[in-house]
Enzyme design. Structure first.
Site: not given
Length: 375
Positions: A134, A188, A191, A194, A198, A244, A248
């Site tokens: 990452d 998802c 849905c 998120c 936000c 977010c 969930c």
């Protein structure tokens, strides 16, 4: 006799990874296209290192390793069974869950190095491979999706059916030819919680994030002033944001981490006044192995000022005034002026007016004037 794929999975689990999957080392055309679209829309403006060339390279294993055949993607669950809501009238600032332990980049990279060494020994091969954790050099989430670790969520995180999106990802590109896993056949659906929840509306559409509005970006990667119109939306977050993920539905039911590396916290909430009085030496010592070091002391103090202004902590007024008068960073002084304007007591107004007599930085002067005029 065990297959190579079985050995790959067994060793990963023995090292401590909760998830492991295999992807072909093909170019991620769709993910590159999505990343380039974000780039063209200026959603990545605050991260100049993420240029077109790097985004294309990050989805092209053949540009990262000679003769790549497979990408082994691993994941570690870091979810904690703890309510992240800070106490009422608290003087504490919130930290994203991922940053409450030793820097995961260091931890996962160490685990992957151990994994690679054991894998070579077990298979009795000299394997060429390259490790990624990452850092923008590889589209780990894209390969994680292909390797069956989860689906790409509308908040742009990978969602695993068992662990949700509370996952640290890492990858090993290798010249080892392996049978790939099938992607997860879930998504998802309808849905969009998120997107709706936000506060800064950073998730501009499903699967597309404007980093310039994201609280995580604003409190970490952003090295300048936090845009005036977004400050009140940050609430008490001082490093990252979990909104977010907290909202969930999959995460609500996901398993709690059993990994001992991510059970003993080094940071949870941080005292906001303490941050304002922290020296560079104290900051470096306390956060030497923490992701928080990435924001630097001036960034953390800037964030603390915004949090104090949002919470309106009366006990922090003397610290804000000291910061406005004495902090060497004009960035921090300017945000302390904003916080004093938000709290807006007589003491705050007096301090702002006095500071105009000797302040010579234009950014700070503008912040003081705006704080005085806005009330």
């Amino acid at each position: 006799m065990k297959t190579r794929e079985q050995i790959v999975i067994e060793i990963a689990k023995s090292v401590g990874f909760d998830l492991v999957g295999i992807s072909e080392a093909n170019i991620l055309k769709d993910h590159i296209k999505n990343s380039l679209a974000a780039y063209e829309l200026n959603y990545l403006d605050g991260m100049p290192w993420l240029n077109k060339e790097r985004l294309i390279k990050a989805g092209s294993p053949n540009q990262l390793l000679l003769n790549p055949k497979s990408v082994i993607v691993v994941g570690v669950n870091y979810k904690q069974n703890e309510n992240q809501t800070s106490p009422i009238n608290s003087t504490k600032g919130r930290i994203a869950m991922y940053a409450q332990w030793e820097d995961y980049h260091l931890v996962i990279k160490k685990m992957l190095k151990e994994y690679k060494a054991i894998l070579q020994d077990k298979l009795s091969i000299n394997m060429d491979g390259r490790i990624f954790v990452d850092d923008g050099s590889l589209l780990e989430k894209g390969f994680a999706e292909k390797a069956g670790l989860g689906w790409f969520g509308k908040h742009t995180n990978i969602i695993n059916p068992i662990y949700g999106s509370w996952i640290f990802l890492g990858a090993l590109i290798t010249d080892l030819e392996l049978t790939p896993n099938e992607p997860v056949k879930k998504n998802c659906g309808k849905c969009e919680l998120c997107i709706i929840e936000c506060p800064t509306k950073a998730i501009v559409s499903p699967y597309q994030l404007d980093a310039n509005k994201c609280i995580s970006f604003l409190t970490i990667e952003n090295k300048g002033a936090i845009p005036y119109e977004l400050r009140s939306l940050i609430d008490d977050w001082i490093f990252g944001c979990d909104i977010c993920q907290d909202i969930c539905p999959v995460n609500d039911k996901s398993d709690v981490s059993q990994n001992i590396t991510f059970t003993k916290k080094t940071n949870n909430y941080l005292d906001l006044v303490e941050i304002l009085y922290m020296s560079k030496e104290q900051f470096s010592s306390r956060f030497s192995k923490s992701p928080i070091k990435r924001t630097k002391l001036s960034g953390l103090q800037r964030n603390a000022c915004v949090a104090i202004g949002n919470i309106k902590i009366l006990e922090a007024i003397p610290a804000l005034i000291d910061t406005l008068n004495n902090n060497e960073s004009e960035l921090v002084r300017g945000h302390s002026a904003w916080a004093l304007g938000e709290i807006n007591t007589k003491a705050c107004q007096k301090a702002l007016k006095i500071s105009l007599e000797y302040e010579n930085d234009q950014f700070v002067i503008d912040e003081i004037n705006r704080a005085l005029m806005s009330k």
